[in-house]
Design a protein around this motif. Sequence first.
Motif, mmCIF file in Angstrom:
data_model
loop_
_atom_site.group_PDB
_atom_site.id
_atom_site.type_symbol
_atom_site.label_atom_id
_atom_site.label_comp_id
_atom_site.label_asym_id
_atom_site.label_seq_id
_atom_site.Cartn_x
_atom_site.Cartn_y
_atom_site.Cartn_z
ATOM 1 N N TYR A 112 10.555 -1.662 9.494
ATOM 2 C CA TYR A 112 11.258 -0.508 8.925
ATOM 3 C C TYR A 112 10.558 0.063 7.689
ATOM 4 O O TYR A 112 11.055 1.004 7.080
ATOM 5 C CB TYR A 112 12.682 -0.913 8.513
ATOM 6 C CG TYR A 112 13.493 -1.533 9.617
ATOM 7 C CD1 TYR A 112 14.269 -0.742 10.464
ATOM 8 C CD2 TYR A 112 13.482 -2.912 9.823
ATOM 9 C CE1 TYR A 112 15.016 -1.312 11.480
ATOM 10 C CE2 TYR A 112 14.226 -3.495 10.836
ATOM 11 C CZ TYR A 112 14.990 -2.692 11.663
ATOM 12 O OH TYR A 112 15.728 -3.258 12.661
ATOM 13 N N LEU A 113 9.451 -0.559 7.281
ATOM 14 C CA LEU A 113 8.849 -0.195 5.994
ATOM 15 C C LEU A 113 7.407 0.259 6.137
ATOM 16 O O LEU A 113 6.679 -0.209 7.016
ATOM 17 C CB LEU A 113 8.872 -1.418 5.057
ATOM 18 C CG LEU A 113 10.259 -1.901 4.630
ATOM 19 C CD1 LEU A 113 10.183 -3.330 4.101
ATOM 20 C CD2 LEU A 113 10.858 -0.980 3.589
ATOM 21 N N THR A 114 6.984 1.151 5.228
ATOM 22 C CA THR A 114 5.594 1.609 5.192
ATOM 23 C C THR A 114 5.006 1.269 3.824
ATOM 24 O O THR A 114 5.627 1.584 2.801
ATOM 25 C CB THR A 114 5.551 3.151 5.385
ATOM 26 O OG1 THR A 114 6.339 3.479 6.522
ATOM 27 C CG2 THR A 114 4.139 3.644 5.592
ATOM 28 N N PRO A 115 3.835 0.649 3.776
ATOM 29 C CA PRO A 115 3.235 0.318 2.470
ATOM 30 C C PRO A 115 2.905 1.580 1.675
ATOM 31 O O PRO A 115 2.664 2.622 2.285
ATOM 32 C CB PRO A 115 1.957 -0.441 2.839
ATOM 33 C CG PRO A 115 2.121 -0.827 4.278
ATOM 34 C CD PRO A 115 3.024 0.187 4.910
ATOM 35 N N PRO A 116 2.806 1.507 0.345
ATOM 36 C CA PRO A 116 3.082 0.333 -0.472
ATOM 37 C C PRO A 116 4.582 0.025 -0.571
ATOM 38 O O PRO A 116 5.408 0.947 -0.577
ATOM 39 C CB PRO A 116 2.524 0.734 -1.843
ATOM 40 C CG PRO A 116 2.538 2.223 -1.872
ATOM 41 C CD PRO A 116 2.362 2.686 -0.451
ATOM 42 N N ILE A 117 4.867 -1.283 -0.662
ATOM 43 C CA ILE A 117 6.264 -1.735 -0.623
ATOM 44 C C ILE A 117 6.577 -2.561 -1.872
ATOM 45 O O ILE A 117 5.806 -3.442 -2.246
ATOM 46 C CB ILE A 117 6.489 -2.625 0.631
ATOM 47 C CG1 ILE A 117 6.207 -1.826 1.907
ATOM 48 C CG2 ILE A 117 7.900 -3.211 0.641
ATOM 49 C CD1 ILE A 117 5.970 -2.682 3.140
ATOM 50 N N ARG A 118 7.702 -2.251 -2.486
ATOM 51 C CA ARG A 118 8.190 -3.089 -3.590
ATOM 52 C C ARG A 118 9.541 -3.658 -3.180
ATOM 53 O O ARG A 118 10.300 -2.991 -2.461
ATOM 54 C CB ARG A 118 8.341 -2.265 -4.873
ATOM 55 C CG ARG A 118 7.000 -1.750 -5.423
ATOM 56 C CD ARG A 118 7.225 -1.122 -6.789
ATOM 57 N NE ARG A 118 6.053 -0.464 -7.326
ATOM 58 C CZ ARG A 118 5.140 -1.057 -8.111
ATOM 59 N NH1 ARG A 118 5.244 -2.336 -8.399
ATOM 60 N NH2 ARG A 118 4.138 -0.375 -8.598
ATOM 61 N N VAL A 119 9.832 -4.876 -3.620
ATOM 62 C CA VAL A 119 11.093 -5.530 -3.283
ATOM 63 C C VAL A 119 11.931 -5.641 -4.551
ATOM 64 O O VAL A 119 11.417 -6.020 -5.606
ATOM 65 C CB VAL A 119 10.838 -6.947 -2.703
ATOM 66 C CG1 VAL A 119 12.150 -7.639 -2.376
ATOM 67 C CG2 VAL A 119 9.935 -6.872 -1.473
ATOM 68 N N VAL A 120 13.197 -5.276 -4.433
ATOM 69 C CA VAL A 120 14.109 -5.357 -5.583
ATOM 70 C C VAL A 120 15.415 -5.961 -5.088
ATOM 71 O O VAL A 120 15.918 -5.556 -4.029
ATOM 72 C CB VAL A 120 14.386 -3.950 -6.170
ATOM 73 C CG1 VAL A 120 15.323 -4.042 -7.365
ATOM 74 C CG2 VAL A 120 13.092 -3.255 -6.583
ATOM 75 N N ALA A 121 15.969 -6.936 -5.809
ATOM 76 C CA ALA A 121 17.224 -7.515 -5.335
ATOM 77 C C ALA A 121 18.020 -8.180 -6.442
ATOM 78 O O ALA A 121 17.460 -8.799 -7.340
ATOM 79 C CB ALA A 121 16.947 -8.541 -4.230
ATOM 80 N N ASN A 122 19.329 -8.020 -6.338
ATOM 81 C CA ASN A 122 20.270 -8.824 -7.110
ATOM 82 C C ASN A 122 21.082 -9.559 -6.065
ATOM 83 O O ASN A 122 22.011 -9.016 -5.491
ATOM 84 C CB ASN A 122 21.163 -7.921 -7.969
ATOM 85 C CG ASN A 122 22.270 -8.702 -8.649
ATOM 86 O OD1 ASN A 122 22.186 -9.919 -8.785
ATOM 87 N ND2 ASN A 122 23.317 -8.004 -9.065
ATOM 88 N N LEU A 123 20.660 -10.787 -5.799
ATOM 89 C CA LEU A 123 21.220 -11.561 -4.690
ATOM 90 C C LEU A 123 21.983 -12.771 -5.194
ATOM 91 O O LEU A 123 21.773 -13.189 -6.327
ATOM 92 C CB LEU A 123 20.059 -12.096 -3.851
ATOM 93 C CG LEU A 123 19.561 -11.203 -2.738
ATOM 94 C CD1 LEU A 123 18.281 -11.780 -2.185
ATOM 95 C CD2 LEU A 123 20.590 -11.106 -1.633
ATOM 96 N N PRO A 124 22.806 -13.384 -4.323
ATOM 97 C CA PRO A 124 23.339 -14.695 -4.722
ATOM 98 C C PRO A 124 22.142 -15.611 -4.983
ATOM 99 O O PRO A 124 21.120 -15.497 -4.299
ATOM 100 C CB PRO A 124 24.104 -15.161 -3.483
ATOM 101 C CG PRO A 124 24.268 -13.974 -2.621
ATOM 102 C CD PRO A 124 23.216 -12.996 -2.987
ATOM 103 N N TYR A 125 22.278 -16.499 -5.971
ATOM 104 C CA TYR A 125 21.095 -17.209 -6.441
ATOM 105 C C TYR A 125 20.443 -18.092 -5.383
ATOM 106 O O TYR A 125 19.224 -18.188 -5.323
ATOM 107 C CB TYR A 125 21.438 -17.992 -7.707
ATOM 108 C CG TYR A 125 21.861 -17.041 -8.809
ATOM 109 C CD1 TYR A 125 21.009 -16.026 -9.202
ATOM 110 C CD2 TYR A 125 23.107 -17.111 -9.401
ATOM 111 C CE1 TYR A 125 21.370 -15.110 -10.180
ATOM 112 C CE2 TYR A 125 23.485 -16.207 -10.389
ATOM 113 C CZ TYR A 125 22.613 -15.205 -10.769
ATOM 114 O OH TYR A 125 22.970 -14.301 -11.727
ATOM 115 N N ASN A 126 21.261 -18.717 -4.516
ATOM 116 C CA ASN A 126 20.640 -19.597 -3.512
ATOM 117 C C ASN A 126 19.831 -18.779 -2.500
ATOM 118 O O ASN A 126 18.708 -19.142 -2.134
ATOM 119 C CB ASN A 126 21.698 -20.454 -2.807
ATOM 120 C CG ASN A 126 22.808 -19.610 -2.211
ATOM 121 O OD1 ASN A 126 22.957 -18.436 -2.564
ATOM 122 N ND2 ASN A 126 23.559 -20.169 -1.302
ATOM 123 N N VAL A 127 20.361 -17.646 -2.079
ATOM 124 C CA VAL A 127 19.640 -16.780 -1.124
ATOM 125 C C VAL A 127 18.370 -16.232 -1.801
ATOM 126 O O VAL A 127 17.292 -16.172 -1.194
ATOM 127 C CB VAL A 127 20.533 -15.610 -0.648
ATOM 128 C CG1 VAL A 127 19.813 -14.763 0.390
ATOM 129 C CG2 VAL A 127 21.850 -16.106 -0.098
#
Length: 279
Positions: A112-127
């Motif tokens: 689903y993604l085209t480079p360049p790609i950055r990842v950003v997340a506020n997730l539950p800590y274990n995940v």
Amino acid sequence: MSTIDNLPPLRQVIETHGIAAKKSMGQNFLLDLNLTAKIARQAGDLTGCDVLEVGPGPGGLTRGLLSEGARRVLAIEKDSRCMPALEEISAAYPGKLQVINADALNLDPLAYLTPPIRVVANLPYNVGTELLVRWLTPADWPPFWQSLTLMFQKEVAERIVARPGSKAYGRLAILAQWRTDARIVMELPPEAFTPPPKIKSAVVHLTALPQPRYPADPATLSRVVAMAFNQRRKMLRSALKGISPDIEELLIAAGLKPTDRAEQVPIEGFCALAREMAR
Ligand code: SAM
């Protein structure tokens, strides 16, 4: 609380769509759009990038990423209750936001993604920790992402950026810093979240290096580091004796003292040992 778009404030979104935070989903929401825009800015220049956001919840950080000019955002959220709220954001930013209702641990986002790609997340800590380890250990380097900007429990963030000689230094620090530049870029008190968690949080920004800092076979390095830190109080010659009957010679050849303990050894030293073992 300010608005960064023409969408309703997040408290209203949560009420309208009945998305009260659920503990079982690890939900602690960020409702201040100034704060979410600030986190989005820590990810760097988003204008020419696709952003993978994991766990958007009611969409506070998603709105921050879009208002900061992300080319496209792919948001993967496990809780189906959040879908209508996320669809509203999608409608406000036509063609910019794609939402997938899935468990991020079971979905390969690359298609689903085209480079360049950055990842950003506020997730539950274990995940978050599980995904971080996956993102740091792809089959090939450089990875699919340029940077990771992730919220963690402050203590985990400190383990990611820890330097040799500190208590927090261990497998996570070596895994992260061998192939990335890793920095804590923000600290957040519990009150920044709704509901507030018991612990402090911090945002870590990791930038992928074009190649590992020092040469080493990833599997051998991982094995040596795991063994060395499994018994971190022991001297290297005893902690690693299961690896080879000649461990003392290997340590010396790698420029390490057999009497050192794992937490004193810099990443370069572990890489040198992995290379000696591979000989
Ligand atoms: N990003 C939002 C924010 O900052 O307000 C929500 C943060 S909340 C700590 C974590 C979010 O991750 C929740 O919306 C939760 O439903 C979602 N989540 C939890 N486990 C997930 C998983 N395995 N895959 C995708 N999303 C997940």
